[in-house]
Scaffold this motif. Structure first.
Motif, PDB file in Angstrom:
ATOM      1  N   LEU A 119       0.800  -1.171  -0.054  1.00 32.36           N
ATOM      2  CA  LEU A 119       0.148   0.059   0.004  1.00 32.36           C
ATOM      3  C   LEU A 119       1.021   1.236  -0.011  1.00 32.36           C
ATOM      4  O   LEU A 119       0.625   2.105  -0.971  1.00 32.36           O
ATOM      5  CB  LEU A 119      -0.870   0.126   1.233  1.00 32.36           C
ATOM      6  CG  LEU A 119      -1.811  -1.163   1.322  1.00 32.36           C
ATOM      7  CD1 LEU A 119      -2.931  -1.201   2.385  1.00 32.36           C
ATOM      8  CD2 LEU A 119      -2.801  -1.296   0.030  1.00 32.36           C
ATOM      9  N   ALA A 120       2.030   1.135   0.869  1.00 30.64           N
ATOM     10  CA  ALA A 120       2.841   2.258   0.849  1.00 30.64           C
ATOM     11  C   ALA A 120       3.431   2.393  -0.553  1.00 30.64           C
ATOM     12  O   ALA A 120       3.705   3.599  -1.156  1.00 30.64           O
ATOM     13  CB  ALA A 120       3.920   2.167   1.685  1.00 30.64           C
ATOM     14  N   TYR A 121       3.585   1.281  -1.313  1.00 35.06           N
ATOM     15  CA  TYR A 121       4.322   1.471  -2.598  1.00 35.06           C
ATOM     16  C   TYR A 121       3.416   2.324  -3.684  1.00 35.06           C
ATOM     17  O   TYR A 121       3.621   3.274  -4.379  1.00 35.06           O
ATOM     18  CB  TYR A 121       4.774   0.126  -3.168  1.00 35.06           C
ATOM     19  CG  TYR A 121       5.093   0.133  -4.633  1.00 35.06           C
ATOM     20  CD1 TYR A 121       4.134   0.050  -5.657  1.00 35.06           C
ATOM     21  CD2 TYR A 121       6.528   0.311  -4.765  1.00 35.06           C
ATOM     22  CE1 TYR A 121       4.841  -0.070  -7.036  1.00 35.06           C
ATOM     23  CE2 TYR A 121       6.770   0.198  -6.164  1.00 35.06           C
ATOM     24  CZ  TYR A 121       6.175  -0.084  -7.260  1.00 35.06           C
ATOM     25  OH  TYR A 121       6.515   0.071  -8.360  1.00 35.06           O
ATOM     26  N   LYS A 176       0.746  -7.951  -7.167  1.00 38.64           N
ATOM     27  CA  LYS A 176       0.187  -9.528  -6.904  1.00 38.64           C
ATOM     28  C   LYS A 176       0.033  -9.791  -5.442  1.00 38.64           C
ATOM     29  O   LYS A 176      -1.025 -10.481  -5.160  1.00 38.64           O
ATOM     30  CB  LYS A 176       0.913 -10.351  -7.768  1.00 38.64           C
ATOM     31  CG  LYS A 176       0.491 -10.761  -8.966  1.00 38.64           C
ATOM     32  CD  LYS A 176       1.363 -12.013  -9.812  1.00 38.64           C
ATOM     33  CE  LYS A 176       1.123 -12.051 -11.308  1.00 38.64           C
ATOM     34  NZ  LYS A 176       2.072 -12.905 -11.896  1.00 38.64           N
ATOM     35  N   ILE A 177       1.234  -9.343  -4.881  1.00 34.65           N
ATOM     36  CA  ILE A 177       1.223  -9.697  -3.372  1.00 34.65           C
ATOM     37  C   ILE A 177       0.008  -9.153  -2.759  1.00 34.65           C
ATOM     38  O   ILE A 177      -0.756  -9.602  -1.908  1.00 34.65           O
ATOM     39  CB  ILE A 177       2.380  -9.325  -2.767  1.00 34.65           C
ATOM     40  CG1 ILE A 177       3.824 -10.194  -3.122  1.00 34.65           C
ATOM     41  CG2 ILE A 177       2.553  -9.143  -1.395  1.00 34.65           C
ATOM     42  CD1 ILE A 177       5.144  -9.806  -3.067  1.00 34.65           C
ATOM     43  N   ALA A 178      -0.108  -7.978  -2.899  1.00 39.53           N
ATOM     44  CA  ALA A 178      -1.355  -7.120  -2.311  1.00 39.53           C
ATOM     45  C   ALA A 178      -2.551  -7.724  -2.531  1.00 39.53           C
ATOM     46  O   ALA A 178      -3.507  -7.804  -1.581  1.00 39.53           O
ATOM     47  CB  ALA A 178      -1.433  -5.595  -2.998  1.00 39.53           C
ATOM     48  N   SER A 221      -6.308   3.786  -6.201  1.00 43.10           N
ATOM     49  CA  SER A 221      -4.978   2.985  -6.426  1.00 43.10           C
ATOM     50  C   SER A 221      -5.573   1.597  -6.847  1.00 43.10           C
ATOM     51  O   SER A 221      -6.849   1.369  -6.770  1.00 43.10           O
ATOM     52  CB  SER A 221      -4.747   2.660  -4.958  1.00 43.10           C
ATOM     53  OG  SER A 221      -5.530   2.194  -4.021  1.00 43.10           O
ATOM     54  N   VAL A 222      -4.715   0.916  -7.195  1.00 45.44           N
ATOM     55  CA  VAL A 222      -4.831  -0.441  -7.687  1.00 45.44           C
ATOM     56  C   VAL A 222      -5.684  -1.417  -6.796  1.00 45.44           C
ATOM     57  O   VAL A 222      -6.710  -2.074  -7.074  1.00 45.44           O
ATOM     58  CB  VAL A 222      -3.569  -1.216  -8.213  1.00 45.44           C
ATOM     59  CG1 VAL A 222      -3.866  -2.587  -8.580  1.00 45.44           C
ATOM     60  CG2 VAL A 222      -2.859  -0.453  -9.395  1.00 45.44           C
TER      61      VAL A 222
END
Lengths: 269, 305
Positions: A119-121, A176-178, A221-222
């Motif tokens: 999320l920070a990314y 993908k991890i998110a 955001s995505v």
């Protein structure tokens, strides 16, 4: 070697009053940091009175939020919660079995030590939309903060992410991890009212702090789009938590169009 | 020829085994355990070379490098149609992922902190190398490697806490694992799943490869079900554990001088692994190879900074 702490004092120290130091409010929410939102949600869930306060001075661990309570500074949201549980004899997890407490902790780790970085990314390293959230007093301040972001904040975040490990992945892998983590949260939540069942527990503050923040203040955001499109139960959950513990959410946001520094400061506390 | 015999080998790259374990890395041990659970054939290649992401393990399969234990497992699952989680429902898969995150994104950092900041000597003692190499390693760790790990710990966030606070965090995570496992055979029930690869990889490092640490003491005294669990996994998938560890090399005690030109070491009295006096002969090439091996193996992976 510990650094001498220079936390900004809130001014008058009122006995038993808790001051929560953070980076202040935004146009879309009462705080910018998910850990701060987690802590304030916990305080509301336990009916512990507190006063939020805007600061730019970092404490010894270099992280926000931190609290001041009867002249004592406590850092790190999890340690703060343990401290307040002890001081005020609170325990949101009292009704959970040891195995359930373990599961709740594991999801807290998933959110705070993994999802958080993705999320920070998205918030800081994918585009400049974060700048639209923050009420700068004037255009010069916006420009100054933009430079600060490019020269210090983003390189620091990249370095931290690389140290943590997730920063070694590509953008596609990080997203993908998110998706995987958010899917797990939604799957475990199911149709339950709260994360662990029909009663709230500490992990609800965590889930709301992180997932709520991205949905309400990062909707482009995505991950926010992923949750909105694929996990309606999670959207309903954060809405429910907001209604229950943050009925004053909209009043706490900085009104659109506010640019004066004094007006913004007055919004704190 | 059976299909299994013609199947291309998966080559796993990681640093050499230690005296106490086939690998010092919880992630390598996770991957090796996964391969044993799924019955996939592999060969180990000991190397100091790091992956494109600067870590171990990585694999090379059909000429292609794949890094990161989780991505490797996803790849192998797809390639070989494997799924250790096939019996789990959606809630169980979610829970399994959450515990994996607890292990890999938090608890492992407590181990890194203990191994590289608090109890480094205890770790260096596990490596199969000469005393001189150990002195070099100790020096290298203190001037370079420790700083790298401190930066990583700081980046993660846990490094900002005191040693006592980190210990508290680690014990809290271990207690959670113990309470979740309870009296089950494996973490998700009566059959092993992917989470067991992760948790065994990490717990085994804590129980056997952090000698003298507070974590080791804590697990052995307070969380015996975790100790029994690692024994169960070893019995099932690592019956050759001792053979896979580094073997203590024979020390040279007396070196007879040779009058003949070109003749090098022959029979020397050595200390065998059991302390018995086994004698063996070495040519100069083998000697050089042994010295070279000691210089390059047993050293630990260096992460990119």
């Amino acid at each position: 070697m510990s650094r001498k702490m220079e936390a900004q004092s809130s001014g008058n120290v009122v006995k038993d009053e808790i001051t929560v130091f953070g980076f202040g409010k935004s146009f879309l929410g009462p705080c910018l940091s998910p850990f701060n939102l987690k802590l304030q949600t916990y305080l509301r869930m336990t009916d512990i009175k507190y006063k939020p306060w805007f600061t730019t001075k970092m404490p010894s661990k270099g992280k926000i939020p931190y609290i001041e309570h009867n002249g004592k500074i406590v850092e790190d949201s999890s340690f703060i919660i343990q401290y307040l549980n002890s001081e005020y004899k609170k325990d949101l997890n009292a009704h959970l079995t040891p195995a359930e407490k373990a599961i709740a902790l594991s999801f807290q780790r998933l959110v705070e030590d993994n999802l958080y970085w993705t999320l920070a990314y998205q918030r800081w390293l994918m585009d400049d939309s974060i700048l639209d959230l923050i009420p700068f007093p004037n255009r010069f301040a916006t420009k100054l903060f933009s430079w600060y972001t490019s020269l210090k904040l983003r390189p620091d975040l990249r370095k931290n992410m690389r140290g943590q490990g997730i920063g070694r992945h590509s953008e596609e892998e990080i997203l993908k991890i998110a998706k995987l983590d958010l899917g797990a949260i939604a799957d475990f939540l199911g149709e339950k009212e709260f994360f662990m069942g029909s009663q709230p527990s500490e992990v609800d503050a965590v889930i709301f702090g992180f997932v709520g923040l991205i949905i309400f203040t990062g909707s482009n955001s995505v991950s926010a789009k992923d949750v909105t499109e694929n996990h309606p139960n999670l959207v309903a959950y954060v809405e429910r938590m907001k209604q229950m513990y943050w009925p004053d959410w909209d009043k706490l946001c900085i009104p659109e169009g506010t640019t004066s520094w004094d007006e913004m400061q007055q919004q704190c506390g | 020829m059976s299909e299994a015999e013609t199947e291309p080998l998966i080559a796993i790259y990681y640093a050499a085994p230690t005296l106490l374990a086939p690998t010092a890395s919880p992630f390598v041990l996770k991957l090796l355990t996964y391969l044993r659970m799924t019955g996939l054939k592999y060969k180990s290649v000991h190397t100091l070379k790091m992956s494109s992401k600067g870590k171990h393990p990585f694999i090379v399969y059909k000429g292609k490098e794949i890094a990161d234990s989780t991505l490797i497992i996803q790849f192998l699952n797809n390639e070989f149609n494997k799924d250790l989680n096939t019996s789990l429902n959606a809630v169980e898969r979610a829970t399994s992922l959450a515990f994996q995150r607890l292990c890999e994104e938090n608890l492992v950092w407590c181990v890194v902190h203990d191994r590289w900041i608090v109890n480094t000597d205890a770790f260096l003692g596990q490596l199969e190398m000469s005393n001189m190499m150990k002195k070099f390693m100790s020096f290298y760790v203190s001037v370079r490697f420790r700083r790298v790990q401190q930066a990583n710990l700081h980046g993660h966030g846990i490094g900002r806490h005191s040693d006592e606070e980190i210990l508290q965090i680690g014990k809290r995570d271990l207690t959670a694992l113990s309470n979740f496992l309870a009296d089950k055979d494996f973490f998700m029930g009566s059959e092993p799943t992917l989470l067991d690869c992760t948790s065994f990889g990490l717990l085994e490092q804590i129980i056997e490869c952090l000698p003298g640490s507070e974590y080791e003491q804590f697990i052995k005294e307070k969380l015996p079900n975790l100790v029994a669990y690692t024994e169960r996994i070893k019995e099932k998938f690592w019956s050759d554990w001792k053979e896979q560890c580094a073997q203590k090399k024979a020390k040279h005690v007396n070196q007879p001088k040779s009058d003949k030109e070109g003749e090098t070491l022959e029979k020397v009295k050595v200390e065998g692994q059991n302390g018995s006096g086994d004698a063996y002969a070495k040519s100069s090439e083998e000697e050089d190879a042994t010295v070279q091996e000691k210089k390059t193996t047993g050293m630990l992976p260096v992460t990119d900074s």
